[in-house]
Design a protein around this motif. Structure first.
Motif, PDB file in Angstrom:
ATOM      1  N   ARG A 191       0.820  -1.225   0.000  1.00  0.00           N
ATOM      2  CA  ARG A 191       0.000   0.000   0.000  1.00  0.00           C
ATOM      3  C   ARG A 191       0.846   1.265   0.000  1.00  0.00           C
ATOM      4  N   SER A 192       2.077   1.189  -0.461  1.00  0.00           N
ATOM      5  CA  SER A 192       2.951   2.350  -0.492  1.00  0.00           C
ATOM      6  C   SER A 192       2.443   3.373  -1.504  1.00  0.00           C
ATOM      7  N   THR A 193       2.335   4.613  -1.076  1.00  0.00           N
ATOM      8  CA  THR A 193       1.880   5.673  -1.989  1.00  0.00           C
ATOM      9  C   THR A 193       2.931   5.976  -3.053  1.00  0.00           C
ATOM     10  N   ALA A 194       4.218   5.784  -2.715  1.00  0.00           N
ATOM     11  CA  ALA A 194       5.270   6.043  -3.703  1.00  0.00           C
ATOM     12  C   ALA A 194       5.166   5.071  -4.873  1.00  0.00           C
ATOM     13  N   PHE A 195       4.968   3.770  -4.595  1.00  0.00           N
ATOM     14  CA  PHE A 195       4.834   2.785  -5.659  1.00  0.00           C
ATOM     15  C   PHE A 195       3.544   2.988  -6.444  1.00  0.00           C
ATOM     16  N   ALA A 196       2.476   3.408  -5.774  1.00  0.00           N
ATOM     17  CA  ALA A 196       1.221   3.667  -6.477  1.00  0.00           C
ATOM     18  C   ALA A 196       1.378   4.819  -7.464  1.00  0.00           C
ATOM     19  N   GLU A 197       2.027   5.892  -7.025  1.00  0.00           N
ATOM     20  CA  GLU A 197       2.236   7.038  -7.917  1.00  0.00           C
ATOM     21  C   GLU A 197       3.178   6.681  -9.060  1.00  0.00           C
ATOM     22  N   ALA A 198       4.217   5.860  -8.780  1.00  0.00           N
ATOM     23  CA  ALA A 198       5.140   5.440  -9.837  1.00  0.00           C
ATOM     24  C   ALA A 198       4.426   4.610 -10.891  1.00  0.00           C
ATOM     25  N   GLY A 199       3.503   3.737 -10.464  1.00  0.00           N
ATOM     26  CA  GLY A 199       2.745   2.953 -11.424  1.00  0.00           C
ATOM     27  C   GLY A 199       1.838   3.809 -12.280  1.00  0.00           C
ATOM     28  N   ARG A 200       1.231   4.832 -11.691  1.00  0.00           N
ATOM     29  CA  ARG A 200       0.357   5.716 -12.468  1.00  0.00           C
ATOM     30  C   ARG A 200       1.142   6.546 -13.486  1.00  0.00           C
ATOM     31  N   ILE A 201       2.386   6.867 -13.146  1.00  0.00           N
ATOM     32  CA  ILE A 201       3.197   7.660 -14.076  1.00  0.00           C
ATOM     33  C   ILE A 201       3.834   6.783 -15.146  1.00  0.00           C
ATOM     34  N   GLY A 202       4.446   5.653 -14.739  1.00  0.00           N
ATOM     35  CA  GLY A 202       5.178   4.808 -15.681  1.00  0.00           C
ATOM     36  C   GLY A 202       4.293   3.965 -16.568  1.00  0.00           C
ATOM     37  N   THR A 203       3.247   3.358 -16.012  1.00  0.00           N
ATOM     38  CA  THR A 203       2.328   2.511 -16.795  1.00  0.00           C
ATOM     39  C   THR A 203       0.900   2.846 -16.381  1.00  0.00           C
ATOM     40  N   PRO A 204       0.322   3.883 -16.956  1.00  0.00           N
ATOM     41  CA  PRO A 204      -1.020   4.293 -16.523  1.00  0.00           C
ATOM     42  C   PRO A 204      -2.091   3.246 -16.802  1.00  0.00           C
ATOM     43  N   GLU A 205      -1.855   2.366 -17.786  1.00  0.00           N
ATOM     44  CA  GLU A 205      -2.872   1.377 -18.137  1.00  0.00           C
ATOM     45  C   GLU A 205      -2.788   0.109 -17.297  1.00  0.00           C
ATOM     46  N   ALA A 206      -1.764  -0.047 -16.458  1.00  0.00           N
ATOM     47  CA  ALA A 206      -1.586  -1.270 -15.666  1.00  0.00           C
ATOM     48  C   ALA A 206      -2.592  -1.324 -14.520  1.00  0.00           C
ATOM     49  N   VAL A 207      -2.955  -2.551 -14.145  1.00  0.00           N
ATOM     50  CA  VAL A 207      -3.873  -2.785 -13.028  1.00  0.00           C
ATOM     51  C   VAL A 207      -3.055  -2.989 -11.762  1.00  0.00           C
ATOM     52  N   HIS A 208      -3.436  -2.324 -10.683  1.00  0.00           N
ATOM     53  CA  HIS A 208      -2.730  -2.421  -9.407  1.00  0.00           C
ATOM     54  C   HIS A 208      -3.477  -3.383  -8.489  1.00  0.00           C
ATOM     55  N   VAL A 209      -2.775  -4.351  -7.932  1.00  0.00           N
ATOM     56  CA  VAL A 209      -3.354  -5.305  -6.987  1.00  0.00           C
ATOM     57  C   VAL A 209      -2.448  -5.387  -5.768  1.00  0.00           C
ATOM     58  N   ALA A 210      -3.045  -5.755  -4.631  1.00  0.00           N
ATOM     59  CA  ALA A 210      -2.277  -5.942  -3.394  1.00  0.00           C
ATOM     60  C   ALA A 210      -1.811  -7.386  -3.325  1.00  0.00           C
ATOM     61  N   ASP A 211      -0.551  -7.598  -3.017  1.00  0.00           N
ATOM     62  CA  ASP A 211      -0.041  -8.961  -2.972  1.00  0.00           C
ATOM     63  C   ASP A 211      -0.523  -9.665  -1.709  1.00  0.00           C
ATOM     64  N   ARG A 212      -0.564 -10.995  -1.786  1.00  0.00           N
ATOM     65  CA  ARG A 212      -1.159 -11.814  -0.735  1.00  0.00           C
ATOM     66  C   ARG A 212      -0.406 -11.674   0.587  1.00  0.00           C
ATOM     67  N   TRP A 213       0.929 -11.574   0.526  1.00  0.00           N
ATOM     68  CA  TRP A 213       1.695 -11.509   1.771  1.00  0.00           C
ATOM     69  C   TRP A 213       1.329 -10.261   2.566  1.00  0.00           C
ATOM     70  N   HIS A 214       1.252  -9.099   1.903  1.00  0.00           N
ATOM     71  CA  HIS A 214       0.934  -7.878   2.634  1.00  0.00           C
ATOM     72  C   HIS A 214      -0.510  -7.886   3.141  1.00  0.00           C
ATOM     73  N   ILE A 215      -1.418  -8.514   2.394  1.00  0.00           N
ATOM     74  CA  ILE A 215      -2.801  -8.600   2.875  1.00  0.00           C
ATOM     75  C   ILE A 215      -2.855  -9.387   4.186  1.00  0.00           C
ATOM     76  N   TRP A 216      -2.209 -10.559   4.205  1.00  0.00           N
ATOM     77  CA  TRP A 216      -2.203 -11.363   5.425  1.00  0.00           C
ATOM     78  C   TRP A 216      -1.462 -10.659   6.559  1.00  0.00           C
ATOM     79  N   SER A 217      -0.360  -9.996   6.230  1.00  0.00           N
ATOM     80  CA  SER A 217       0.422  -9.310   7.266  1.00  0.00           C
ATOM     81  C   SER A 217      -0.380  -8.181   7.899  1.00  0.00           C
TER      82      SER A 217
END
Length: 388
Positions: A191-217
């Protein structure tokens, strides 16, 4: 020619000309001849040595910086090599699979003894493979020095292979990598805001999902925090036949427990409330967490806990608050004897022992009915107000 444990193969080249390795110009002008000695794959458990007579040619291109060059045999020799191409590939594969010491020991089985340093040098000379841009990209941070320096690791989720390591975890660095490697369809991240913003800038068409490890953690952290704050109403299951304490607890009437509230007085409560107020005051002015830690003289983790808690009451409910103890079935008798005037801790402790209490003296002292904590040392009989 065979000589004991060594097989020697003598050969010479028969090509009429060779191409210059610098400019590629073919030349047939022979400068000189010499013998190259190349180690080859063992045959029948014996070492093989190739004595190859090669020629040195003059380059016909006047502007070429390579005045002379030695001819190479395709598939058998390479520049500055003292092994055949076949043996070189075998040792490279051995170095990649077993590396230093293990590879050096296994080379004896192949009747080709090499040192661990040689195998490590072969690994360093290998070119880095060019990984293909993954369809599903995993992005996460890792610590070079925890709390100070962090980098970013990129993983191909489908193949579970690391793709690249970035020197930091900033939005600009991650976005630049995504821009240079188009084709990412799914970004798996926390859920890092830095990685979210980087994804929106570098690949705006990509789908963002939360990985299983961080969800469980994150779920485990939230559940643990909730259980700790509401621990008092919970009762741990016990076997009724295990101890006499559990049987006594089953037959006695327990007073209803209310959820323990946070500490409202004491040095700990005052200190946490003052620190919480100071941290949130500086946060309101736009001061960063590290700067707050330096100004207040607090550790980074302490500042983070104070900043992420909405009120100081969240930090004043401990995990031991309201927890039941082995003395609970005997508290009624303890309070009754205290009200009757028996204030000798040793006699009260002996009475509880006779009733089946298996705990220690320190537990009884911590729940003493009165405000004072008397000593457990026995008194003379004439000074005992509860002697019978």
């Amino acid at each position: 020619m065979s000589n004991g444990e060594l097989v020697t193969v003598r050969a010479r080249t028969g090509a009429k000309q060779a191409a210059c390795p610098a400019c590629g110009t073919p030349s047939s002008r022979v400068h000189s001849r010499y013998v190259r000695r190349l180690a080859d794959n063992a045959v029948g458990g014996r070492l093989v040595l190739i004595e190859l007579q090669v020629r040195r040619f003059r380059c016909r291109e006047r502007a070429c910086r390579q005045a002379t060059f030695a001819e190479q045999v395709d598939g058998h020799t390479f520049r500055h090599g003292r092994r055949s191409t076949g043996l070189q590939k075998v040792l490279e594969r051995l170095a990649v699979m077993l590396a230093g010491r293990a590879g050096a020991r296994f080379s004896e089985v192949l009747t080709t003894q090499v040192s661990k340093s040689t195998l490590l040098r072969l690994i360093r000379r290998l070119p880095d493979p060019e990984p293909a841009t993954p369809r599903v990209l995993g992005v996460d941070e890792f610590a070079l020095r925890k709390g100070h320096n962090y980098g970013t690791i990129l993983v191909d989720i489908e193949t579970r292979q690391p793709i690249d390591l970035l020197p930091d975890r900033t939005t600009t660095t991650v976005a630049r990598w995504l821009t240079d490697h188009p084709g990412v369809e799914v970004i798996c991240r926390d859920r890092s805001t830095a990685f979210a913003e980087a994804g929106r800038i570098g690949t705006p068409e990509a789908v963002h999902v939360a990985d299983r490890w961080h969800i469980w953690s994150h779920l485990a952290e939230a559940v643990e925090k909730t259980v700790v704050q509401h621990r008092a109403p919970l009762r741990e299951p016990q076997d009724p036949a295990a101890t006499p304490i559990s049987a006594a607890m089953k037959t006695m009437e327990l007073e209803p427990h209310s959820a323990p509230g946070p500490r409202t007085a004491g040095r700990l409560s005052d200190r946490i409330r003052e620190q919480h107020s100071a941290v949130h005051g500086l946060l309101g002015k736009g001061v960063g967490l590290r700067a707050i830690g330096r100004d207040l003289g607090l550790a980074c983790n302490t500042v983070r806990r104070l900043a992420y808690s909405a009120s100081p009451d969240e930090l004043l409910v401990g995990q031991w608050t309201g927890r039941i103890s082995s003395l609970d079935p005997y508290k009624h008798h303890l309070h009754q004897r205290w009200a009757e005037g028996c204030t000798v801790a040793r006699r009260l402790f002996d009475e509880l022992r006779a009733r089946g209490y298996t705990g220690g003296e320190s537990v009884m002292k911590s729940t003493w009915p009165g405000s004072a904590k008397p000593s457990l040392s026995p008194l003379p009989a004439r000074h005992r107000p509860c002697a019978r």
